[in-house]
Design a protein around this motif. Structure first.
Motif, short mmCIF file in Angstrom:
data_model
loop_
_atom_site.label_atom_id
_atom_site.label_comp_id
_atom_site.label_asym_id
_atom_site.label_seq_id
_atom_site.Cartn_x
_atom_site.Cartn_y
_atom_site.Cartn_z
N ARG A 56 67.34 21.99 -36.60
CA ARG A 56 67.48 20.49 -36.23
C ARG A 56 67.98 19.76 -37.53
O ARG A 56 68.35 18.74 -37.30
N ARG A 57 67.94 20.33 -38.61
CA ARG A 57 68.36 19.64 -39.81
C ARG A 57 69.73 19.70 -40.13
O ARG A 57 70.55 20.58 -39.48
N HIS A 58 70.25 18.58 -40.75
CA HIS A 58 71.84 18.75 -41.08
C HIS A 58 71.98 18.32 -42.52
O HIS A 58 71.00 17.64 -43.06
N ALA A 59 72.97 18.93 -43.17
CA ALA A 59 73.29 18.78 -44.20
C ALA A 59 74.64 18.26 -44.56
O ALA A 59 75.49 18.79 -43.69
N VAL A 60 75.15 17.64 -45.54
CA VAL A 60 76.25 17.28 -45.71
C VAL A 60 77.36 18.31 -46.35
O VAL A 60 76.88 19.28 -46.93
N GLY A 61 78.37 18.69 -45.48
CA GLY A 61 79.25 19.67 -45.72
C GLY A 61 80.63 19.31 -45.08
O GLY A 61 80.86 18.58 -43.99
N PRO A 62 81.78 19.79 -45.86
CA PRO A 62 83.05 19.22 -45.54
C PRO A 62 83.54 20.03 -44.18
O PRO A 62 84.44 19.45 -43.59
N ALA A 63 82.99 21.14 -43.70
CA ALA A 63 83.43 21.74 -42.39
C ALA A 63 82.58 21.33 -41.26
O ALA A 63 83.06 21.66 -40.11
N GLY A 64 81.73 20.37 -41.36
CA GLY A 64 80.93 19.70 -40.21
C GLY A 64 81.84 18.94 -39.34
O GLY A 64 82.74 18.26 -39.67
N ARG A 65 81.47 18.80 -38.12
CA ARG A 65 82.18 18.01 -37.12
C ARG A 65 81.29 16.45 -36.89
O ARG A 65 81.97 15.74 -36.34
N ARG A 66 80.28 16.48 -37.27
CA ARG A 66 79.34 15.40 -37.03
C ARG A 66 79.69 14.32 -38.51
O ARG A 66 79.40 14.94 -39.43
N VAL A 67 79.56 13.00 -38.16
CA VAL A 67 79.99 12.07 -39.19
C VAL A 67 78.47 11.75 -39.70
O VAL A 67 77.55 11.58 -38.92
#
Length: 412
Positions: free
Chosen positions: A182-193
């Protein structure tokens, strides 16, 4: 330092590689460091050399081979002693050809030390091989140490061979599938802002979101819970299965247990740096090994213990032949609870690979409807194949389980 041009042209079809190699050999004998790189540069320079111009040839060789000013005198001496005029690929004797402008001296020996041109000399003679009527002999191809033990039963292997099995298993489970969290991390390939980083960077541009920061879901290796049966019926496979438990304990996020009549946690003992010491400590920790079997009681104890939460979302691997002294309905009930909590359930049975096998043992038949895979595990190859299938079973979307009523064949 120019050189006068040579009258006439040079033969067509010059073997530039042989010419450059022989000239580099002469330079090395004179103390000039001429290696393959310099010889390659000289070959490429010969491609643009105008036939008949010794001056251009001199400067092409000097630029290619001379790297230090101290080597210049030796290079001029070698170039002056043997003017580099190449022969053709055929290297026919000069007397038989009319278009050779400079004859090869007659005192040239086979080693190139009696004068003459270095590219026209022959290599040192080698003794001829004795004639033999044996024919062509091919080397005998033998299997590797691992392949030679692949299909041997565990009871035929010694301690060193079982240690080799443990090393192979650790390599097989080194790359374990991961799961989304459930965690998110900054990544250029992510779809979520990513709102907070995007707003923070917008402060530099008058609160206009010029640069949008995206984030992706963090992935973690999927947890594995392994339970190994060390009862009397599993004596032959016990040592090999402990190596399998240790491979998962040191390579993945795993919890490992052994059971006979009681449940024993072996995670800490099997993470010892020495494989032999880890197996010895694990064997000493299981005080009831090579006795009876109570699979349902031990699974119920696992779900009720503090380590029961480790089963949630994990791949549960049970290594047992299915012989159980508990009633089959109790095993079916606890397997139903385990299947609701675990991600996948894989059962390793050392008798599953036998010809005509059918899971007609009461305990195995009761547990089979709640298993995702039933894999054989009686040899080296079976465990390595099982490790590969365990990695693929975590990526399966739907759960395809066995039917509750197996086809009656023979009792293994």
């Amino acid at each position: 330092m120019g050189r006068p041009p040579v009258s006439g042209g040079v033969l067509r079809g010059v073997d530039r590689a042989a010419f450059a190699t022989a000239f580099a050999d002469r330079l090395r004998r004179a103390g000039v460091p001429a290696g393959l790189t310099e010889a390659g540069d000289f070959v490429r320079a010969l491609g643009v050399w105008t036939p008949g111009e010794t001056t251009a040839l001199y400067w092409a060789a000097r630029i290619s081979f001379v790297r230090r000013h101290a080597d210049l005198a030796a290079f001029d001496r070698v170039f002056a002693d043997a003017p580099p005029l190449p022969l053709t690929r055929s290297a026919a004797p000069p007397a038989a050809r009319d278009d050779v402008h400079l004859p090869v001296p007659a005192d040239t020996d086979a080693t190139g030390d009696g004068g003459g041109l270095p590219w026209a000399t022959l290599p040192a003679p080698v003794a001829e091989a004795e004639p033999s009527d044996a024919g062509v002999r091919l080397p005998e191809r033998r299997p590797s140490a691992l392949a030679g033990l692949a299909d041997r039963p565990f009871e035929d292997l010694d301690a060193a061979q079982l240690a080799l099995l443990g090393d192979a298993l650790r390599e097989a489970v080194a790359r374990w599938p991961s799961r989304r969290t459930r965690r998110h991390a900054v990544g250029p390939a992510g779809r979520r802002v990513a709102l907070r980083p995007t707003i923070a960077r917008a402060r530099r541009t008058a609160w206009e979101p010029v640069e949008v920061v995206r984030e992706r879901q963090v992935r973690r290796p999927r947890r594995v819970v392994l339970l190994c049966d060390l009862s009397e019926s599993m004596r032959a496979q016990a040592h090999a299965y402990l190596h399998l438990l240790r491979a998962f304990a040191v390579s993945t996020d795993a919890e490992v247990f052994a059971f006979a009549t009681t449940l024993t946690r072996l995670t800490v003992a099997l993470r010892h740096t020495s494989a032999s010491a880890a197996i010895a400590h694990a064997g000493a920790a299981v005080t009831d090994r090579f006795g009876g079997t109570r699979i349902a009681t031990n699974l119920r104890a696992l779900l009720a213990s503090p380590h029961g939460d480790a089963v949630r979302g994990a791949v549960v691997l049970i290594g047992s032949d299915g012989w159980d002294s508990d009633p089959p309905d109790e095993l079916a009930a606890v397997m139903a609870r385990l299947s609701r909590r675990a991600h996948r359930i894989v059962w390793l049975n050392p008798r599953a690979g036998a010809p005509g096998f059918a899971p007609l043992v009461a305990g195995m038949a009761a547990a089979l409807p709640y298993c995702d895979r039933l894999l054989p595990a009686a040899t080296f190859r079976d465990l390595l194949d099982a490790a590969g299938q365990l990695q693929s079973v975590t990526c399966t979307e739907g759960r395809k389980r066995f039917t509750a009523t197996p086809t009656p064949r023979i009792i293994a």
